[in-house]
Write a protein that holds these residues in place. Structure first.
Motif, mmCIF file in Angstrom:
data_model
loop_
_atom_site.group_PDB
_atom_site.id
_atom_site.type_symbol
_atom_site.label_atom_id
_atom_site.label_comp_id
_atom_site.label_asym_id
_atom_site.label_seq_id
_atom_site.Cartn_x
_atom_site.Cartn_y
_atom_site.Cartn_z
ATOM 1 N N THR A 8 45.863 -32.738 40.267
ATOM 2 C CA THR A 8 46.714 -31.594 39.960
ATOM 3 C C THR A 8 46.105 -30.825 38.784
ATOM 4 O O THR A 8 45.808 -31.415 37.745
ATOM 5 C CB THR A 8 48.138 -32.064 39.593
ATOM 6 O OG1 THR A 8 48.644 -32.864 40.651
ATOM 7 C CG2 THR A 8 49.057 -30.873 39.366
ATOM 8 N N PRO A 9 45.896 -29.510 38.932
ATOM 9 C CA PRO A 9 45.310 -28.724 37.828
ATOM 10 C C PRO A 9 46.183 -28.752 36.571
ATOM 11 O O PRO A 9 47.409 -28.831 36.657
ATOM 12 C CB PRO A 9 45.258 -27.303 38.399
ATOM 13 C CG PRO A 9 45.431 -27.429 39.868
ATOM 14 C CD PRO A 9 46.185 -28.697 40.106
ATOM 15 N N SER A 10 45.540 -28.684 35.419
ATOM 16 C CA SER A 10 46.258 -28.703 34.142
ATOM 17 C C SER A 10 47.252 -27.557 34.046
ATOM 18 O O SER A 10 48.332 -27.716 33.458
ATOM 19 C CB SER A 10 45.271 -28.618 32.976
ATOM 20 O OG SER A 10 44.483 -29.773 32.932
ATOM 21 N N GLY A 41 42.675 -38.122 22.168
ATOM 22 C CA GLY A 41 41.322 -37.796 21.754
ATOM 23 C C GLY A 41 40.360 -37.678 22.916
ATOM 24 O O GLY A 41 39.404 -36.920 22.868
ATOM 25 N N LEU A 42 40.607 -38.412 23.981
ATOM 26 C CA LEU A 42 39.763 -38.362 25.168
ATOM 27 C C LEU A 42 40.490 -37.681 26.330
ATOM 28 O O LEU A 42 39.907 -36.896 27.060
ATOM 29 C CB LEU A 42 39.345 -39.779 25.562
ATOM 30 C CG LEU A 42 38.351 -39.918 26.704
ATOM 31 C CD1 LEU A 42 37.058 -39.168 26.382
ATOM 32 C CD2 LEU A 42 38.053 -41.384 26.960
ATOM 33 N N TYR A 43 41.770 -37.998 26.465
ATOM 34 C CA TYR A 43 42.576 -37.453 27.552
ATOM 35 C C TYR A 43 43.818 -36.761 27.010
ATOM 36 O O TYR A 43 44.328 -37.120 25.951
ATOM 37 C CB TYR A 43 43.066 -38.572 28.496
ATOM 38 C CG TYR A 43 41.988 -39.255 29.257
ATOM 39 C CD1 TYR A 43 41.418 -38.664 30.376
ATOM 40 C CD2 TYR A 43 41.540 -40.513 28.872
ATOM 41 C CE1 TYR A 43 40.428 -39.310 31.097
ATOM 42 C CE2 TYR A 43 40.552 -41.160 29.586
ATOM 43 C CZ TYR A 43 40.007 -40.555 30.703
ATOM 44 O OH TYR A 43 39.021 -41.199 31.397
ATOM 45 N N ARG A 44 44.313 -35.814 27.766
ATOM 46 C CA ARG A 44 45.641 -35.250 27.516
ATOM 47 C C ARG A 44 46.566 -35.999 28.476
ATOM 48 O O ARG A 44 46.307 -36.046 29.676
ATOM 49 C CB ARG A 44 45.645 -33.759 27.797
ATOM 50 C CG ARG A 44 46.951 -33.138 27.438
ATOM 51 C CD ARG A 44 46.806 -31.642 27.271
ATOM 52 N NE ARG A 44 48.065 -31.153 26.787
ATOM 53 C CZ ARG A 44 48.226 -30.539 25.650
ATOM 54 N NH1 ARG A 44 47.201 -30.308 24.884
ATOM 55 N NH2 ARG A 44 49.406 -30.137 25.269
ATOM 56 N N ILE A 45 47.610 -36.601 27.961
ATOM 57 C CA ILE A 45 48.476 -37.456 28.757
ATOM 58 C C ILE A 45 49.828 -36.773 28.956
ATOM 59 O O ILE A 45 50.498 -36.427 27.980
ATOM 60 C CB ILE A 45 48.667 -38.826 28.081
ATOM 61 C CG1 ILE A 45 47.301 -39.483 27.859
ATOM 62 C CG2 ILE A 45 49.581 -39.717 28.915
ATOM 63 C CD1 ILE A 45 47.323 -40.681 26.952
ATOM 64 N N ILE A 58 50.206 -38.890 34.018
ATOM 65 C CA ILE A 58 48.976 -38.265 34.480
ATOM 66 C C ILE A 58 48.060 -38.072 33.274
ATOM 67 O O ILE A 58 48.454 -37.531 32.267
ATOM 68 C CB ILE A 58 49.244 -36.866 35.111
ATOM 69 C CG1 ILE A 58 50.288 -36.959 36.225
ATOM 70 C CG2 ILE A 58 47.948 -36.227 35.595
ATOM 71 C CD1 ILE A 58 49.848 -37.713 37.443
ATOM 72 N N LYS A 59 46.797 -38.551 33.404
ATOM 73 C CA LYS A 59 45.794 -38.360 32.352
ATOM 74 C C LYS A 59 44.806 -37.313 32.832
ATOM 75 O O LYS A 59 44.272 -37.412 33.925
ATOM 76 C CB LYS A 59 45.049 -39.667 32.064
ATOM 77 C CG LYS A 59 45.899 -40.709 31.396
ATOM 78 C CD LYS A 59 45.082 -41.936 31.076
ATOM 79 C CE LYS A 59 45.910 -42.977 30.393
ATOM 80 N NZ LYS A 59 45.131 -44.158 30.040
ATOM 81 N N ARG A 60 44.565 -36.287 32.002
ATOM 82 C CA ARG A 60 43.619 -35.210 32.351
ATOM 83 C C ARG A 60 42.664 -34.994 31.221
ATOM 84 O O ARG A 60 42.975 -34.918 30.120
ATOM 85 C CB ARG A 60 44.359 -33.908 32.630
ATOM 86 C CG ARG A 60 45.249 -33.921 33.827
ATOM 87 C CD ARG A 60 44.512 -34.006 35.076
ATOM 88 N NE ARG A 60 43.619 -32.855 35.126
ATOM 89 C CZ ARG A 60 43.071 -32.378 36.187
ATOM 90 N NH1 ARG A 60 43.286 -32.938 37.305
ATOM 91 N NH2 ARG A 60 42.276 -31.365 36.143
#
Length: 60
Positions: A8-10, A41-45, A58-60
């Protein structure tokens, strides 16, 4: 109904709001009760809490 998964797109994830009907395409379907967004820091959750008591993460 909005499908929430790793593809799913951000932009779609950011537009989901309280009361929207969402599904993870497996077993979790329901209305969004609350949304939490965090950044490790690595993913937007994105954490979507449903009125059914289930949670979609969902992690992006």
């Amino acid at each position: 109904m909005i499908r929430l998964n790793s593809e799913t797109p951000s932009s779609v994830l950011q537009e989901v709001k309280k009361g929207d009907l969402v599904t993870d395409t497996f077993s979790k379907t329901g209305l969004v009760e609350s949304i939490e967004t965090s950044d490790d820091g690595l993913y937007r959750i994105y954490t979507f809490h449903l009125v059914t008591g289930r949670t979609i993460i969902i992690k992006r």
